[in-house]
Design an enzyme around this catalytic site. Structure first.
Site, PDB file in Angstrom:
ATOM      1  CB  CYS A 385      -1.018  -0.042   1.121  1.00 34.92           C
ATOM      2  SG  CYS A 385      -2.499   0.877   0.654  1.00 34.92           S
ATOM      3  CG  HIS A 511      -3.659  -3.575   3.006  1.00 32.63           C
ATOM      4  ND1 HIS A 511      -2.649  -3.112   3.802  1.00 32.63           N
ATOM      5  CD2 HIS A 511      -4.298  -2.485   2.537  1.00 32.63           C
ATOM      6  CE1 HIS A 511      -2.669  -1.796   3.832  1.00 32.63           C
ATOM      7  NE2 HIS A 511      -3.662  -1.378   3.064  1.00 32.63           N
ATOM      8  CD  GLU A 513      -1.552  -6.235   5.169  1.00 35.79           C
ATOM      9  OE1 GLU A 513      -1.198  -6.541   4.008  1.00 35.79           O
ATOM     10  OE2 GLU A 513      -1.647  -5.050   5.562  1.00 35.79           O
TER      11      GLU A 513
HETATM   12  N1  GLN Z   1      -2.081   6.870   2.331  1.00 42.36           N
HETATM   13  C1  GLN Z   1      -2.153   6.053   1.158  1.00 42.36           C
HETATM   14  C2  GLN Z   1      -3.476   6.179   0.438  1.00 42.36           C
HETATM   15  O1  GLN Z   1      -4.448   6.608   0.994  1.00 42.36           O
HETATM   16  C3  GLN Z   1      -1.868   4.598   1.503  1.00 42.36           C
HETATM   17  C4  GLN Z   1      -2.870   3.976   2.414  1.00 42.36           C
HETATM   18  C5  GLN Z   1      -2.410   2.673   3.013  1.00 42.36           C
HETATM   19  O2  GLN Z   1      -1.219   2.388   3.064  1.00 42.36           O
HETATM   20  N2  GLN Z   1      -3.324   1.893   3.536  1.00 42.36           N
HETATM   21  O3  GLN Z   1      -3.561   5.816  -0.715  1.00 42.36           O
END
Ligand code: GLN
Length: 563
Positions: A385, A511, A513
């Protein structure tokens, strides 16, 4: 068994952090091993409608379900320990209950009535019990907080009422409590549990089973005393001693026949549990063949719970390789104050580097520095992410040569916003529940590293972010060596990029995970740990069995490796 759903309510006494969530999850695992379908509901007594807008340092990680609900991290335990598919209906906060009641009141549903905690709030809570208990033989319903808190009273009252309405033998209450060991007196103390059960009984709930958390195994005389003072049969009092890893809890409870007793109380006829998968996990944790050092470079490292699913997935990747993962938490902000020599000193002992998700600019330059170190030294790198976004920024700056490259989350003026907001996010004004959330399909490009790791072309992974890779700059990044190996089916959203010039360099917008289990590690984590072991081997550092971890924490041995 019969058609009706059986209900297990799990409450906690004396103090928080007793492992109620793990207890609920381990019970679910055992019942599943007996061939029963389980589902879970977590009730949280706070007023936020969901934990989505909370800082992870306050409440631990926000767990995202397939349908895009931002939920309590206990749902992560439930999904890791069982095959239950949790959804929005499986997590409910006091705020959500009140929101529903107030919406009904404004709509006029209660016209003429005075809206009160009893019956309106407690009725709404009981609707949530039923809503969160669909498609299962046994619903395990956990109430957050500790008995005696003002906030959890309406939930407990709802349990009392609900139980009155159900058939005998369809509902049981399990109370997880603390039996402290006083070292100087060499004695276990039952008084706190007595008080907590007394408080429960005062509101009309008699626990059927006590699960007693403590440092040591419970001797028979203490069991007898608890039975006498808490009005619980001796055979329904179970110990929950600290063990090396949370994943030992299913076999540990099985050893006391907790699942058998639950089935008797609930009139469930089922086969004896098949514990093979859990026994295998337990044995690997006790006797790993190898050890591997992984750096987790983030800004919420002071509270490890912020990265719960990630830490667990790394553990699972370790189990898939019969290895113990030794995690090193590295504060990305601290890396910012170091020169390249200092950074090398911190990262050189690492066999793999992972940069996780996050929000806000703080610490991002440190994350970029960690990516750069991994890329320049060909250390296995996993970006997730925000970690993926920063990895792309790093490549754009250092390899493509766009020194001002950034994400528009952090710089509105950059000429090279490799990460930016897409049109639909630009009009969003409310912060709660408005990110790209939940499961999205992703198509993997043939011949890429990820295509080989997953072994299939179409995958589905969960998201939680606002920003995306900027399609306008994709062509130039590709020309410079970036491979966008996973995209949305329409091709307009980048979900994965990799660097084929590196041994293992994979970065995902989603994600992974949220979909890993100890009994079946997520393929990306299994592969990442395998690559880290290979890296270690290449440096001549693999060999000999790792020490089994015995840090005494109930939360798994990985945390024992924290620096
Ligand atoms: N801040 C980034 C976004 O909003 C990544 C978010 C995250 O890592 N969950 O795209």
């Amino acid at each position: 068994m019969g058609r009706s759903t059986k209900y297990i309510f799990v409450t906690g006494g004396v103090i928080s952090s007793l492992g109620k969530g793990i207890t609920a999850a381990a019970i679910g695992a055992l019942l599943e091993c007996r061939g029963l379908r389980v589902n879970f509901l977590k009730l949280d007594p706070y007023i936020n409608v969901d934990p989505g807008t909370m800082n992870p340092l306050q409440h631990g990680e926000v767990y995202v379900t397939e349908d895009g609900a931002e939920t309590d991290m206990d749902l992560g335990h439930y999904e890791r320990f069982t095959h239950a598919h949790t959804r929005q209906a499986n997590n409910c906060t006091a705020g959500r209950i009140y929101h529903r009641v107030i919406t009904k009141e404004r709509r006029g549903d209660y016209l003429g009535g005075t809206v009160q905690v009893i019956p309106h709030v407690t009725d709404e809570i009981q609707l949530a019990f039923v809503d969160g208990s669909q498609h299962c033989d046994v619903a395990i319903i956990e109430v957050g907080g500790t008995v005696g808190d003002i906030e959890s009273l309406p939930f407990l009252e709802a349990i009392r009422q609900f139980r009155c309405k159900q058939e005998r033998g369809d509902v049981i209450n399990i109370h997880v409590t603390l039996v402290p060991y006083i070292r100087t007196a060499d004695e276990l103390k039952t008084k706190p549990s007595q008080h907590s059960v007394a408080a429960l009984r005062q509101i009309g709930i008699q626990p059927d089973i006590l699960v007693c958390r403590g440092e040591i195994d419970m001797p028979d005389d203490i069991r007898r005393k608890l039975a006498l003072f808490c009005n619980v049969s001796e055979s329904c009092i179970f110990g929950a001693r600290d063990v090396e890893s949370i994943y030992m809890m299913p076999t540990y409870f099985r050893g006391q026949n907790l699942d058998g007793r639950i089935c008797e109380l609930l009139n469930i006829w089922s086969k004896e549990p098949d514990m093979e998968a859990w026994e295998r996990v337990r044995d690997i944790i006790r006797h790993p063949d190898h050890e591997v050092n992984i750096a987790l470079v983030g800004k919420y490292v002071k509270l490890h719970e912020s990265y719960k699913s990630l830490i667990e997935s790394l553990n699972h990747g370790g189990y898939a390789n019969k290895s113990r993962v030794k995690l090193h938490y590295i504060d990305s902000e601290e890396l910012e104050s170091l020169d390249s020599e200092g950074i090398a000193k911190v990262l050189d002992p690492m066999d793999g580097i992972l940069v996780p998700g996050g929000f806000g600019v703080r610490g991002t330059e440190g994350k970029i520095a960690a990516v750069r170190y991994a890329r320049e030294h060909d250390v296995p790198f996993f970006g997730i992410c925000l970690g993926m976004q920063m990895a792309l920024v790093e490549y754009a700056r250092d390899v493509v040569g766009w020194s001002d490259a950034s994400s528009s989350e952090f710089s509105e003026t950059t000429g090279h916003p490799v990460i930016h907001l897409m049109a639909e996010q630009e009009n969003v004004t409310e912060k709660g529940g408005t990110m790209r959330l939940g499961a999205y399909p992703c198509i993997l490009k043939d011949g890429t590293h990820v295509r080989g790791i997953y072994g299939k072309r179409e995958i589905s992974e969960r998201h939680r972010h606002r920003y995306e890779v900027n399609n306008a700059l994709r062509g130039e990044l590709e020309a410079a060596g970036v491979v966008f190996s996973g995209t949305s089916p329409e091709g307009d959203l980048v979900e994965i990029f990799e660097l084929p010039s590196q041994k293992w360099f994979i970065a995902t917008q989603f994600h992974p995970e949220y979909q890993s289990k100890p009994t079946s590690a997520h393929p990306l984590f299994a592969s990442f740990i395998a690559a880290a072991l290979e890296h270690r081997r290449a440096r001549g550092e693999v060999g000999g069995g790792a020490e089994g971890c015995a840090d005494g924490s109930a939360d798994g041995c990985v945390e024992g490796g924290a620096e």
